[in-house]
Design a protein around this motif. Structure first.
Motif, PDB file in Angstrom:
ATOM      1  N   LEU A 226      93.095 -10.892  33.918  1.00  0.00           N
ATOM      2  CA  LEU A 226      93.182 -10.094  32.686  1.00  0.00           C
ATOM      3  C   LEU A 226      92.478  -8.749  32.818  1.00  0.00           C
ATOM      4  N   LEU A 227      91.711  -8.578  33.886  1.00  0.00           N
ATOM      5  CA  LEU A 227      90.952  -7.342  34.077  1.00  0.00           C
ATOM      6  C   LEU A 227      91.528  -6.448  35.179  1.00  0.00           C
ATOM      7  N   ILE A 228      92.682  -6.822  35.746  1.00  0.00           N
ATOM      8  CA  ILE A 228      93.204  -6.076  36.889  1.00  0.00           C
ATOM      9  C   ILE A 228      93.889  -4.786  36.458  1.00  0.00           C
ATOM     10  N   TRP A 229      94.205  -3.958  37.468  1.00  0.00           N
ATOM     11  CA  TRP A 229      94.988  -2.735  37.333  1.00  0.00           C
ATOM     12  C   TRP A 229      94.348  -1.733  36.362  1.00  0.00           C
ATOM     13  N   ASP A 230      95.018  -1.393  35.279  1.00  0.00           N
ATOM     14  CA  ASP A 230      94.490  -0.359  34.380  1.00  0.00           C
ATOM     15  C   ASP A 230      93.140  -0.734  33.785  1.00  0.00           C
ATOM     16  N   GLY A 231      92.850  -2.024  33.724  1.00  0.00           N
ATOM     17  CA  GLY A 231      91.560  -2.444  33.198  1.00  0.00           C
ATOM     18  C   GLY A 231      90.396  -1.818  33.947  1.00  0.00           C
ATOM     19  N   GLY A 232      90.530  -1.700  35.255  1.00  0.00           N
ATOM     20  CA  GLY A 232      89.478  -1.078  36.046  1.00  0.00           C
ATOM     21  C   GLY A 232      89.292   0.389  35.702  1.00  0.00           C
ATOM     22  N   TRP A 233      90.388   1.102  35.470  1.00  0.00           N
ATOM     23  CA  TRP A 233      90.296   2.507  35.078  1.00  0.00           C
ATOM     24  C   TRP A 233      89.583   2.667  33.736  1.00  0.00           C
ATOM     25  N   PHE A 234      89.972   1.839  32.768  1.00  0.00           N
ATOM     26  CA  PHE A 234      89.341   1.937  31.447  1.00  0.00           C
ATOM     27  C   PHE A 234      87.846   1.630  31.523  1.00  0.00           C
ATOM     28  N   LEU A 235      87.484   0.655  32.339  1.00  0.00           N
ATOM     29  CA  LEU A 235      86.066   0.313  32.477  1.00  0.00           C
ATOM     30  C   LEU A 235      85.285   1.454  33.113  1.00  0.00           C
ATOM     31  N   ARG A 236      85.880   2.120  34.092  1.00  0.00           N
ATOM     32  CA  ARG A 236      85.182   3.249  34.709  1.00  0.00           C
ATOM     33  C   ARG A 236      85.002   4.402  33.725  1.00  0.00           C
ATOM     34  N   VAL A 237      86.015   4.660  32.912  1.00  0.00           N
ATOM     35  CA  VAL A 237      85.857   5.697  31.883  1.00  0.00           C
ATOM     36  C   VAL A 237      84.742   5.312  30.921  1.00  0.00           C
ATOM     37  N   ALA A 238      84.752   4.037  30.500  1.00  0.00           N
ATOM     38  CA  ALA A 238      83.774   3.578  29.514  1.00  0.00           C
ATOM     39  C   ALA A 238      82.346   3.682  30.029  1.00  0.00           C
ATOM     40  N   MET A 239      82.124   3.323  31.270  1.00  0.00           N
ATOM     41  CA  MET A 239      80.757   3.226  31.778  1.00  0.00           C
ATOM     42  C   MET A 239      80.304   4.472  32.542  1.00  0.00           C
ATOM     43  N   ASP A 240      81.217   5.173  33.196  1.00  0.00           N
ATOM     44  CA  ASP A 240      80.840   6.324  34.009  1.00  0.00           C
ATOM     45  C   ASP A 240      81.284   7.651  33.418  1.00  0.00           C
ATOM     46  N   GLY A 241      82.126   7.603  32.394  1.00  0.00           N
ATOM     47  CA  GLY A 241      82.635   8.831  31.814  1.00  0.00           C
ATOM     48  C   GLY A 241      83.777   9.422  32.616  1.00  0.00           C
ATOM     49  N   TYR A 242      84.239  10.577  32.161  1.00  0.00           N
ATOM     50  CA  TYR A 242      85.336  11.266  32.836  1.00  0.00           C
ATOM     51  C   TYR A 242      84.794  12.155  33.955  1.00  0.00           C
ATOM     52  N   PRO A 243      85.561  12.323  35.043  1.00  0.00           N
ATOM     53  CA  PRO A 243      85.118  13.245  36.103  1.00  0.00           C
ATOM     54  C   PRO A 243      85.131  14.685  35.609  1.00  0.00           C
ATOM     55  N   GLN A 244      84.412  15.524  36.330  1.00  0.00           N
ATOM     56  CA  GLN A 244      84.285  16.924  35.934  1.00  0.00           C
ATOM     57  C   GLN A 244      85.520  17.759  36.287  1.00  0.00           C
ATOM     58  N   GLY A 245      86.309  17.282  37.231  1.00  0.00           N
ATOM     59  CA  GLY A 245      87.482  18.053  37.653  1.00  0.00           C
ATOM     60  C   GLY A 245      88.469  17.171  38.368  1.00  0.00           C
ATOM     61  N   TYR A 246      89.346  17.777  39.167  1.00  0.00           N
ATOM     62  CA  TYR A 246      90.330  17.020  39.923  1.00  0.00           C
ATOM     63  C   TYR A 246      89.644  16.111  40.947  1.00  0.00           C
TER      64      TYR A 246
ATOM     65  N   ALA B 289      77.056  -1.058  24.642  1.00  0.00           N
ATOM     66  CA  ALA B 289      75.804  -0.578  24.056  1.00  0.00           C
ATOM     67  C   ALA B 289      75.123  -1.647  23.213  1.00  0.00           C
ATOM     68  N   LEU B 290      75.915  -2.620  22.748  1.00  0.00           N
ATOM     69  CA  LEU B 290      75.354  -3.738  21.981  1.00  0.00           C
ATOM     70  C   LEU B 290      74.807  -4.838  22.879  1.00  0.00           C
ATOM     71  N   GLY B 291      74.892  -4.635  24.198  1.00  0.00           N
ATOM     72  CA  GLY B 291      74.367  -5.609  25.139  1.00  0.00           C
ATOM     73  C   GLY B 291      75.397  -6.539  25.726  1.00  0.00           C
ATOM     74  N   ILE B 292      76.680  -6.307  25.405  1.00  0.00           N
ATOM     75  CA  ILE B 292      77.750  -7.137  25.951  1.00  0.00           C
ATOM     76  C   ILE B 292      78.103  -6.633  27.345  1.00  0.00           C
ATOM     77  N   GLU B 293      78.300  -7.540  28.280  1.00  0.00           N
ATOM     78  CA  GLU B 293      78.707  -7.156  29.635  1.00  0.00           C
ATOM     79  C   GLU B 293      80.011  -6.364  29.546  1.00  0.00           C
ATOM     80  N   PRO B 294      80.131  -5.210  30.260  1.00  0.00           N
ATOM     81  CA  PRO B 294      81.263  -4.300  30.050  1.00  0.00           C
ATOM     82  C   PRO B 294      82.640  -4.948  30.150  1.00  0.00           C
ATOM     83  N   SER B 295      82.878  -5.761  31.181  1.00  0.00           N
ATOM     84  CA  SER B 295      84.203  -6.371  31.294  1.00  0.00           C
ATOM     85  C   SER B 295      84.459  -7.351  30.154  1.00  0.00           C
ATOM     86  N   THR B 296      83.413  -8.039  29.713  1.00  0.00           N
ATOM     87  CA  THR B 296      83.561  -8.917  28.551  1.00  0.00           C
ATOM     88  C   THR B 296      83.853  -8.095  27.300  1.00  0.00           C
TER      89      THR B 296
END
Length: 397
Positions: free
Chosen positions: A68-88, A116-123
């Motif tokens: 349930l966490l494969i493919w696009d899920g990884g992209w969304f998690l990276r945006v959520a936890m690391d933010g957007y990149p600065q450029g290309y 931020a509420l303490g829930i593990e990001p993938s959860t």
């Protein structure tokens, strides 16, 4: 059946106060909403069982959670936890790559809030998607009930939530929240609750690129309302303006962050081959697949695309509520008109809703036993198909 007439019939049954519009007037009562949630729960439980069953026969063992966490899920998690990149983003050879900037912000923001509420990001990602799927079931029930009556509301929930690509409603994908928002926006516009329509329209537009189609549909609903009565015309027009700002705001922000006006489009093309080619890639795929029959998944996707087109034609012939028709037509143009992974198109068609209307109307008018048996047969195939895609099929949705 005319959508406004259907609402009048529902209001006659539920008896809201004259002249007062509320989002919940067409809900069919609390019991109707609970039935809609129960239908969703049955589809989700059935599909999880199928994923478990099919996954046990694959050469690469994975838990249901991992699938349930494969493919696009990884992209969304990276945006959520690391933010957007600065450029290309480039590879070692200097070739432009896809990046997190391709993904719209509402779903990642909600994941980040959960973390931020303490829930593990993938959860948190799965929890947001599952809670949003409940919201989607409620909003779909409201929409179907508003337009065609209570039985249609339940049918819309069952048919949408068991469609061949509905597995994404359980995954770390943005479809569940998008469907909840777009259906909620359409309900609010139909009920003339403009403050809610505007806010939901803006959130829809910041959830997925097809939010642009939803914003245009809201603008059509606003113009219809102004044509009927110019009293307080600023309310629907403001709601439409707020929603219409969503997609340009995000695309403009990406352009500003990267320093190039076409940045978002270049990232989409580099990462996923996604570009608008006026349907030539879709036509090539259909022609090649129907001639060669190379693999049953490509063939099934081709048939889904053709059936969806036919269903949309039938739906338009039935003269649905104009904003819903406008949303569906524009959303379908965006899906069929763009190049990209062919096996993602059934998923992209899921939130269109227009293609589901003929089956929804037929189920609402059929005898209950016939309607239930037909929807169960549809659900068995659709839920199995989605489970197969995330277990046996090796490519992304």
């Amino acid at each position: 059946m005319d959508g406004v007439k259907a609402v009048d019939e529902v209001e006659a049954e539920t008896g809201p106060r004259a002249g007062k519009t509320r989002l919940w007037d067409a809900a069919g009562g609390g019991q109707g909403v609970l039935v809609a949630i129960g239908i969703l729960a049955l589809t989700r439980a059935g599909q999880l069982l199928m994923i478990w069953w099919l996954g046990g026969a694959t050469a690469e063992p994975r838990s249901i959670r991992e699938r349930l966490l494969i493919w696009d899920g990884g992209w969304f998690l990276r945006v959520a936890m690391d933010g957007y990149p600065q450029g290309y983003t480039y590879d070692a050879n200097g070739t432009l790559q896809g990046s997190e900037l391709a993904f719209f912000p509402v779903y990642p923001m909600l994941i980040r809030a959960g973390a931020a509420l303490g829930i593990e990001p993938s959860t948190a990602a799965l929890a947001v998607a599952w809670l949003a799927s409940i919201g989607a079931a409620i909003a779909l029930h409201l929409l179907g009930t508003s337009l065609y009556g209570k039985r249609a509301g339940w049918a819309l929930v069952a048919i949408c939530c068991s469609a061949p690509a509905s597995v994404v409603l359980s995954m770390a994908y943005s479809e569940s929240i998008y469907i909840a928002l777009v259906a909620g926006m359409l309900v609010a516009a139909h009920r003339r609750v403009w403050w809610a329509a505007g806010l939901l329209g803006l959130a829809t537009a910041l959830s997925r690129p097809t939010g642009a189609a939803a914003a245009i549909a809201l603008a059509v609903a606003a113009l219809l309302a102004v044509r009927e009565s110019r009293k307080q015309a600023w309310r629907p027009l403001t709601a439409a303006a707020v929603a219409l700002a969503g997609v340009p705001l995000f695309l403009g922000w990406v352009a500003w962050r990267v320093g190039e006006p076409s940045a978002w489009f270049k990232i989409q093309t580099a990462g996923w081959g996604t570009s608008f080619d006026f349907g030539s890639s879709t036509l090539d795929f259909l022609r090649t697949t129907l001639r060669t029959g190379d693999g049953w998944i490509p063939m099934s996707v081709a048939l889904i695309l053709l059936v969806a087109l036919a269903a949309a034609g039938v739906a338009l012939a039935q003269k649905p509520w104009l904003p819903l028709a406008v949303y569906g037509v524009i959303a379908m143009i965006l899906v069929y008109g763009q190049a990209g992974f062919y096996h993602s198109k059934p998923r992209l068609l899921l939130p269109v809703l227009l293609t589901l209307l003929p089956a929804v109307v037929a189920a609402s008018r059929a005898r209950p036993r016939v309607a239930v048996l037909s929807i169960v047969a549809w659900a068995l195939f659709g839920l199995w198909y989605g489970a197969y895609l995330v277990t046996v099929w090796p490519f992304t949705l």
